[in-house]
Motif scaffolding. Structure first.
Motif, PDB file in Angstrom:
ATOM      1  N   ASN A  49     -18.932  20.106 -11.540  1.00 17.53           N
ATOM      2  CA  ASN A  49     -19.673  21.363 -11.626  1.00 17.53           C
ATOM      3  C   ASN A  49     -19.012  22.339 -12.239  1.00 17.53           C
ATOM      4  N   ASP A  50     -18.440  22.248 -13.586  1.00 16.17           N
ATOM      5  CA  ASP A  50     -17.439  22.899 -14.438  1.00 16.17           C
ATOM      6  C   ASP A  50     -16.225  23.416 -13.668  1.00 16.17           C
ATOM      7  N   GLN A  51     -15.759  22.600 -12.530  1.00 16.83           N
ATOM      8  CA  GLN A  51     -14.609  23.207 -11.901  1.00 16.83           C
ATOM      9  C   GLN A  51     -13.509  22.915 -12.865  1.00 16.83           C
ATOM     10  N   LEU A  52     -12.505  23.520 -12.874  1.00 17.25           N
ATOM     11  CA  LEU A  52     -11.236  23.191 -13.632  1.00 17.25           C
ATOM     12  C   LEU A  52     -10.474  22.014 -13.187  1.00 17.25           C
ATOM     13  N   VAL A  53     -10.303  20.847 -14.046  1.00 12.87           N
ATOM     14  CA  VAL A  53      -9.512  19.799 -13.593  1.00 12.87           C
ATOM     15  C   VAL A  53      -8.171  20.212 -13.437  1.00 12.87           C
ATOM     16  N   GLU A  54      -7.817  19.783 -12.286  1.00  9.93           N
ATOM     17  CA  GLU A  54      -5.850  20.095 -12.362  1.00  9.93           C
ATOM     18  C   GLU A  54      -5.251  18.788 -12.312  1.00  9.93           C
ATOM     19  N   THR A  55      -5.795  17.596 -11.987  1.00  8.96           N
ATOM     20  CA  THR A  55      -4.988  16.395 -11.711  1.00  8.96           C
ATOM     21  C   THR A  55      -5.914  15.137 -12.401  1.00  8.96           C
ATOM     22  N   ILE A  56      -5.099  14.297 -13.176  1.00  8.96           N
ATOM     23  CA  ILE A  56      -5.728  13.200 -13.569  1.00  8.96           C
ATOM     24  C   ILE A  56      -4.880  11.878 -12.966  1.00  8.96           C
ATOM     25  N   TYR A  57      -5.612  11.077 -12.459  1.00  4.93           N
ATOM     26  CA  TYR A  57      -4.778   9.780 -11.880  1.00  4.93           C
ATOM     27  C   TYR A  57      -5.309   8.374 -12.622  1.00  4.93           C
ATOM     28  N   PHE A  58      -4.535   7.740 -13.102  1.00  3.93           N
ATOM     29  CA  PHE A  58      -4.837   6.262 -13.412  1.00  3.93           C
ATOM     30  C   PHE A  58      -4.395   5.397 -12.414  1.00  3.93           C
ATOM     31  N   GLY A  59      -5.325   4.632 -11.687  1.00  4.48           N
ATOM     32  CA  GLY A  59      -4.813   3.962 -10.714  1.00  4.48           C
ATOM     33  C   GLY A  59      -5.612   2.376 -10.847  1.00  4.48           C
ATOM     34  N   GLY A  60      -5.252   1.583  -9.927  1.00  2.89           N
ATOM     35  CA  GLY A  60      -5.878   0.192 -10.235  1.00  2.89           C
ATOM     36  C   GLY A  60      -5.621  -0.693  -8.838  1.00  2.89           C
ATOM     37  N   GLY A  61      -5.728  -2.003  -9.178  1.00  6.86           N
ATOM     38  CA  GLY A  61      -5.445  -2.669 -10.646  1.00  6.86           C
ATOM     39  C   GLY A  61      -4.035  -2.198 -11.122  1.00  6.86           C
ATOM     40  N   GLU A  83     -13.032  20.642 -18.233  1.00  9.43           N
ATOM     41  CA  GLU A  83     -12.357  21.742 -18.657  1.00  9.43           C
ATOM     42  C   GLU A  83     -10.917  21.292 -18.171  1.00  9.43           C
ATOM     43  N   THR A  84      -9.888  20.867 -19.204  1.00  8.46           N
ATOM     44  CA  THR A  84      -8.656  20.453 -18.785  1.00  8.46           C
ATOM     45  C   THR A  84      -7.263  21.265 -19.199  1.00  8.46           C
ATOM     46  N   LYS A  85      -7.826  22.491 -19.420  1.00  3.50           N
ATOM     47  CA  LYS A  85      -6.497  23.335 -19.930  1.00  3.50           C
ATOM     48  C   LYS A  85      -5.517  23.549 -18.669  1.00  3.50           C
ATOM     49  N   ASN A  86      -5.817  23.464 -17.539  1.00  2.00           N
ATOM     50  CA  ASN A  86      -4.989  23.743 -16.330  1.00  2.00           C
ATOM     51  C   ASN A  86      -4.453  22.453 -15.772  1.00  2.00           C
ATOM     52  N   VAL A  87      -4.906  21.312 -16.557  1.00  2.00           N
ATOM     53  CA  VAL A  87      -4.116  20.094 -15.813  1.00  2.00           C
ATOM     54  C   VAL A  87      -2.617  19.915 -15.792  1.00  2.00           C
TER      55      VAL A  87
END
Ligand SMILES: C[S@@+](CC[C@H](N)C(=O)[O-])C[C@H]1O[C@@H](n2cnc3c(N)ncnc32)[C@H](O)[C@@H]1O
Ligand code: SF4
Length: 372
Positions: A49-61, A83-87
């Motif tokens: 819903n257009d919220q700013l993305v703050e964290t990205i996590y590559f997990g697994g696996g 929108e990732t400018k605040n990651v």
């Protein structure tokens, strides 16, 4: 604010205890899988819903199996659709045997700033028993090299193994602390269905460690990490100098996240959904523009119980005002609460309830007793 989780469902080999979703046939499917993951990101771009993305996590696996180009394709697709400018935090789970100067340089170039390194133990006997792809020497070198490249690190350890002892745990913790990661996750071994470990137990080849011994190891671990400056901010998670995992803390605080890839889970406040745990079916569904997930609407009772379950495991605890906004607090809840207070399992400060040291040993049981 929101988070994005990407599940990379491939491993070099199966660890004896692990029931996470992965397959060991990477080479055959890697391109199709990366294409499918990128397509899912594009299709699901409305979920947050257009919220700013703050964290990205590559997990697994094992996401450290990906090449720099593959990671960069996935990250660029995220940037083009959210929108990732605040990651602030991009974490990658890395197995020690994949950590090399070349890989570290490519992760840096891709903006990854935190590595979660799956060490499990520094004891070669344990690593062989676990069927890990790395050896004890690689573990230390991997963390040191990651620090040299300027990464924030967290390491995974498993305790409560058959053949474990306080002496062995002491040695493992000494080595871990010497390496000085900002964050440590320490998990008590669980025996999961459809694992080699479960079969060994069923055939009587291995005797599981009893609960008292696991509790003794847990208490030792908590004390040892505390005396070395690691704050236990969640039952299995310890951080030094505020190096909390932003991504995981957000899960526990009820912040929304989108999970991409086979078996990944998503949450948007009102519902949870989970992707199919089958690589081929996932890719086929994506290719034919079909839905990859099942969905469950969360009733106010579900939301109440989930908040109790996750919040109670953290130092932030649960807030009674927030609970009563989610659902009416009933008599049975009040009764259990005062019983646990009398037993010294929980503490109350104003409207906030947290677990005591004694309570942390029974976190799931206490949470379940407070469900409505
Ligand atoms: C699913 S793995 C992914 C990370 C990476 N592939 C690795 O193995 O290092 C995440 C962590 O869960 C923990 N884990 C997995 N299965 C477990 C089990 N049965 N009991 C305790 N911890 C477990 C391990 O510490 C592992 O590092
Ligand atoms: S513990 Fe990690 S490397 Fe081992 S099988 Fe599970 S996901 Fe793969």
């Amino acid at each position: 604010m929101a988070g994005i989780y990407i599940h990379i469902p491939f491993c070099k080999q199966a660890c004896s205890y692990c029931d996470f979703h992965f397959s060991t046939t990477f080479e055959k499917y890697r391109e199709e899988m990366i294409n499918a993951i990128c397509k899912e990101i594009e299709v699901e771009h409305g979920y947050l819903n257009d919220q700013l993305v703050e964290t990205i996590y590559f997990g697994g696996g094992t996401p450290s199996l990906l090449t720099g180009e593959e990671l960069s394709r996935i990250l660029n697709t995220i940037k083009n659709n959210f929108e990732t400018k605040n990651v602030e935090e991009i974490t990658l789970e890395a197995n020690p045997d994949d950590i090399s100067p070349e890989k570290l340089a490519s992760w840096k170039k891709n903006g990854i700033n935190r590595l979660s390194i799956g060490l499990q133990s520094f004891d070669q006997y344990d690593l062989d028993w676990m069927n890990r792809a790395h050896n004890a020497n690689e573990s230390k070198a991997a963390v040191q090299l990651a620090h040299k490249f300027g990464f924030n690190t967290t390491i995974d350890l498993i305790y409560g193994l058959p053949n474990s002892s306080i002496e062995k745990l002491k040695r493992n913790l000494e080595t871990a602390i010497e390496l000085c990661p900002g964050h440590i996750s320490a998990y008590c071994l669980t025996i999961e269905d459809k694992t080699a470990l479960k079969t060994w137990v069923q055939k009587g080849k291995i005797k599981p460690v009893d609960e008292d011994e696991q509790a003794e190891q847990f208490n030792y671990l908590v004390r040892e990490l505390a005396s070395n400056g690691y704050i236990q901010y969640e039952i299995s998670n310890f951080a030094k100098n505020n190096a909390y995992s932003k991504h995981n803390s957000n899960y526990w605080k009820g912040i929304h996240y989108l999970g991409i890839g086979p078996s990944a889970h998503s949450f948007n406040g009102n519902s949870r959904r989970w992707n199919i745990s089958n690589n081929k079916k996932y890719v086929d569904l994506i290719q034919s523009n079909e839905k990859t997930y099942e969905i469950e609407k969360l009733s106010s009772k579900n939301q109440f119980n989930e908040y109790v379950m996750t919040g109670l495991r953290t130092i932030w605890g649960i807030n009674l005002n927030k609970l009563s906004e989610l659902n009416e607090i009933n008599d049975a809840f009040e009764k259990e609460l005062s019983h646990h207070l009398d037993e010294g399992l929980i503490m109350r400060e104003g409207e906030v309830i947290t677990l005591t040291e004694k309570g942390k040993l029974q976190a799931d049981h206490i949470a379940a007793s407070l469900f409505i």
